[in-house]
Scaffold this motif. Structure first.
Motif, PDB file in Angstrom:
ATOM      1  N   GLY A  50       0.826  -1.195   0.000  1.00  0.00           N
ATOM      2  CA  GLY A  50       0.000   0.000   0.000  1.00  0.00           C
ATOM      3  C   GLY A  50       0.860   1.244   0.000  1.00  0.00           C
ATOM      4  N   PHE A  51       0.223   2.371   0.258  1.00  0.00           N
ATOM      5  CA  PHE A  51       0.916   3.653   0.258  1.00  0.00           C
ATOM      6  C   PHE A  51       0.643   4.403   1.544  1.00  0.00           C
ATOM      7  N   ALA A  52       1.521   5.359   1.832  1.00  0.00           N
ATOM      8  CA  ALA A  52       1.330   6.289   2.942  1.00  0.00           C
ATOM      9  C   ALA A  52       1.694   7.682   2.438  1.00  0.00           C
ATOM     10  N   PHE A  53       0.956   8.683   2.897  1.00  0.00           N
ATOM     11  CA  PHE A  53       1.212  10.078   2.549  1.00  0.00           C
ATOM     12  C   PHE A  53       1.175  10.889   3.831  1.00  0.00           C
ATOM     13  N   ALA A  54       2.112  11.853   3.959  1.00  0.00           N
ATOM     14  CA  ALA A  54       2.203  12.584   5.221  1.00  0.00           C
ATOM     15  C   ALA A  54       2.682  14.005   5.016  1.00  0.00           C
ATOM     16  N   GLY A  55       2.318  14.843   5.970  1.00  0.00           N
ATOM     17  CA  GLY A  55       2.895  16.163   6.153  1.00  0.00           C
ATOM     18  C   GLY A  55       3.563  16.155   7.513  1.00  0.00           C
ATOM     19  N   PHE A  56       4.676  16.844   7.651  1.00  0.00           N
ATOM     20  CA  PHE A  56       5.401  16.784   8.926  1.00  0.00           C
ATOM     21  C   PHE A  56       6.006  18.124   9.295  1.00  0.00           C
ATOM     22  N   VAL A  57       6.345  18.237  10.580  1.00  0.00           N
ATOM     23  CA  VAL A  57       7.082  19.365  11.132  1.00  0.00           C
ATOM     24  C   VAL A  57       8.268  18.780  11.886  1.00  0.00           C
ATOM     25  N   ASP A  58       9.457  19.307  11.591  1.00  0.00           N
ATOM     26  CA  ASP A  58      10.691  18.837  12.215  1.00  0.00           C
ATOM     27  C   ASP A  58      11.251  19.972  13.076  1.00  0.00           C
ATOM     28  N   PHE A  59      11.205  19.782  14.405  1.00  0.00           N
ATOM     29  CA  PHE A  59      11.696  20.786  15.342  1.00  0.00           C
ATOM     30  C   PHE A  59      13.139  20.454  15.707  1.00  0.00           C
ATOM     31  N   GLY A  60      14.077  21.287  15.302  1.00  0.00           N
ATOM     32  CA  GLY A  60      15.470  21.080  15.662  1.00  0.00           C
ATOM     33  C   GLY A  60      15.705  21.482  17.102  1.00  0.00           C
ATOM     34  N   LEU A  61      16.050  20.515  17.945  1.00  0.00           N
ATOM     35  CA  LEU A  61      16.302  20.810  19.361  1.00  0.00           C
ATOM     36  C   LEU A  61      17.753  21.183  19.600  1.00  0.00           C
ATOM     37  N   SER A  62      18.639  20.611  18.797  1.00  0.00           N
ATOM     38  CA  SER A  62      20.058  20.957  18.814  1.00  0.00           C
ATOM     39  C   SER A  62      20.595  20.629  17.432  1.00  0.00           C
ATOM     40  N   THR A  69       7.068  15.457  14.163  1.00  0.00           N
ATOM     41  CA  THR A  69       5.680  15.025  14.283  1.00  0.00           C
ATOM     42  C   THR A  69       5.083  14.999  12.881  1.00  0.00           C
ATOM     43  N   GLU A  70       4.253  14.002  12.622  1.00  0.00           N
ATOM     44  CA  GLU A  70       3.650  13.827  11.302  1.00  0.00           C
ATOM     45  C   GLU A  70       2.152  13.632  11.440  1.00  0.00           C
ATOM     46  N   LEU A  71       1.463  13.923  10.374  1.00  0.00           N
ATOM     47  CA  LEU A  71       0.075  13.519  10.209  1.00  0.00           C
ATOM     48  C   LEU A  71       0.070  12.725   8.916  1.00  0.00           C
ATOM     49  N   GLN A  72      -0.228  11.426   9.023  1.00  0.00           N
ATOM     50  CA  GLN A  72      -0.011  10.494   7.920  1.00  0.00           C
ATOM     51  C   GLN A  72      -1.254   9.639   7.675  1.00  0.00           C
ATOM     52  N   TRP A  73      -1.584   9.424   6.416  1.00  0.00           N
ATOM     53  CA  TRP A  73      -2.589   8.429   6.033  1.00  0.00           C
ATOM     54  C   TRP A  73      -1.839   7.209   5.556  1.00  0.00           C
ATOM     55  N   SER A  74      -2.233   6.019   6.027  1.00  0.00           N
ATOM     56  CA  SER A  74      -1.493   4.796   5.713  1.00  0.00           C
ATOM     57  C   SER A  74      -2.444   3.628   5.478  1.00  0.00           C
ATOM     58  N   ALA A  75      -2.200   2.889   4.380  1.00  0.00           N
ATOM     59  CA  ALA A  75      -2.961   1.683   4.050  1.00  0.00           C
ATOM     60  C   ALA A  75      -2.233   0.484   4.643  1.00  0.00           C
ATOM     61  N   GLU A  76      -2.899  -0.236   5.568  1.00  0.00           N
ATOM     62  CA  GLU A  76      -2.228  -1.319   6.292  1.00  0.00           C
ATOM     63  C   GLU A  76      -3.110  -2.553   6.368  1.00  0.00           C
ATOM     64  N   GLY A  77      -2.615  -3.576   7.050  1.00  0.00           N
ATOM     65  CA  GLY A  77      -3.341  -4.822   7.225  1.00  0.00           C
ATOM     66  C   GLY A  77      -2.809  -5.900   6.310  1.00  0.00           C
ATOM     67  N   ILE A  92       5.387  10.424  16.540  1.00  0.00           N
ATOM     68  CA  ILE A  92       6.203  11.452  17.183  1.00  0.00           C
ATOM     69  C   ILE A  92       7.578  10.823  17.354  1.00  0.00           C
ATOM     70  N   LEU A  93       8.533  11.273  16.537  1.00  0.00           N
ATOM     71  CA  LEU A  93       9.821  10.600  16.434  1.00  0.00           C
ATOM     72  C   LEU A  93      10.962  11.487  16.915  1.00  0.00           C
ATOM     73  N   LEU A  94      11.777  10.950  17.803  1.00  0.00           N
ATOM     74  CA  LEU A  94      13.008  11.608  18.219  1.00  0.00           C
ATOM     75  C   LEU A  94      14.079  11.188  17.225  1.00  0.00           C
ATOM     76  N   LYS A  95      14.714  12.163  16.600  1.00  0.00           N
ATOM     77  CA  LYS A  95      15.671  11.888  15.531  1.00  0.00           C
ATOM     78  C   LYS A  95      17.074  12.291  15.976  1.00  0.00           C
ATOM     79  N   LEU A  96      18.020  11.354  15.859  1.00  0.00           N
ATOM     80  CA  LEU A  96      19.418  11.595  16.215  1.00  0.00           C
ATOM     81  C   LEU A  96      20.263  11.523  14.956  1.00  0.00           C
ATOM     82  N   GLY A 107      10.177   6.291  18.158  1.00  0.00           N
ATOM     83  CA  GLY A 107       9.132   6.944  18.936  1.00  0.00           C
ATOM     84  C   GLY A 107       7.805   6.228  18.840  1.00  0.00           C
ATOM     85  N   PRO A 108       6.798   6.760  19.526  1.00  0.00           N
ATOM     86  CA  PRO A 108       5.454   6.169  19.512  1.00  0.00           C
ATOM     87  C   PRO A 108       4.621   6.691  18.348  1.00  0.00           C
ATOM     88  N   GLN A 109       3.539   5.980  18.077  1.00  0.00           N
ATOM     89  CA  GLN A 109       2.615   6.378  17.015  1.00  0.00           C
ATOM     90  C   GLN A 109       1.191   6.026  17.446  1.00  0.00           C
TER      91      GLN A 109
END
Length: 176
Positions: A50-62, A69-77, A92-96, A107-109
């Motif tokens: 399937g496919f997934a489509f998303a918009g996201f915001v990436d907050f640089g902490l350092s 954080t994303e808002l994503q539509w995803s076809a699963e199962g 909500i993903l912590l990125k290193l 991160g969690p979803q």
């Protein structure tokens, strides 16, 4: 005392968020998903593409750490029509960052089902996500993610089976 401590933490968090780099973007991905059943399924359980489509915001902490954080539509199962479910998800993903181009994330979803009513699936699902991202240019990237369901996605009132989604995503996106 609690109010002063809360206000101090809020001011520090706001100052950190406002003083760092914020990037927006869009992402598309190819999903390869399936369900893990407990007890094992009595039918052929094939994966679903399937496919997934998303918009996201990436907050640089350092310089090396960011929070995405994303808002994503995803076809699963699964492949069979009766075990397909589509979701609106918010990871909500912590990125290193390990270099200028390579980052690892975890991160969690939380997910909200967008499929039919009364189809045997529960409305909400929770997952854990891990992945890696490679920057092709300063704006274009590719990534790979694996998410594994932490909650039963089947309606507990309708069946004794438990099922958890697991999804591999191969994505491409742009940061603005």
């Amino acid at each position: 005392m609690k109010k002063i401590l809360f206000a101090s933490v809020l001011v520090c968090f706001t100052t950190i968020c406002l003083s760092q780099d914020v990037k927006y973007g869009v992402r598309g991905a190819l999903n390869v998903s399936n369900l893990d059943f407990e007890p094992d399924a009595t039918f052929v359980n094939q994966h679903r593409n399937g496919f997934a489509f998303a918009g996201f915001v990436d907050f640089g902490l350092s310089e090396d750490v960011s929070l995405t954080t994303e808002l994503q539509w995803s076809a699963e199962g699964g492949k069979d029509e009766s075990i397909r479910a589509d979701y609106i998800q918010m990871p909500i993903l912590l990125k290193l960052s390990t270099s200028e181009r390579l980052s690892f994330m975890a991160g969690p979803q939380i997910a909200l089902k967008t499929w039919k009513n009364n189809d045997g699936f529960s409305t909400f699902a929770f997952s854990g996500v891990i992945g890696a991202e490679y920057m092709i240019t300063s704006e274009l990237f590719v990534d790979a993610r694996f998410s594994y369901g932490l909650t039963n996605i089947l309606d507990e009132d309708l069946t004794d089976l438990e099922a958890k989604n697991h999804v591999m995503q191969f994505g491409f996106g742009i940061k603005i």
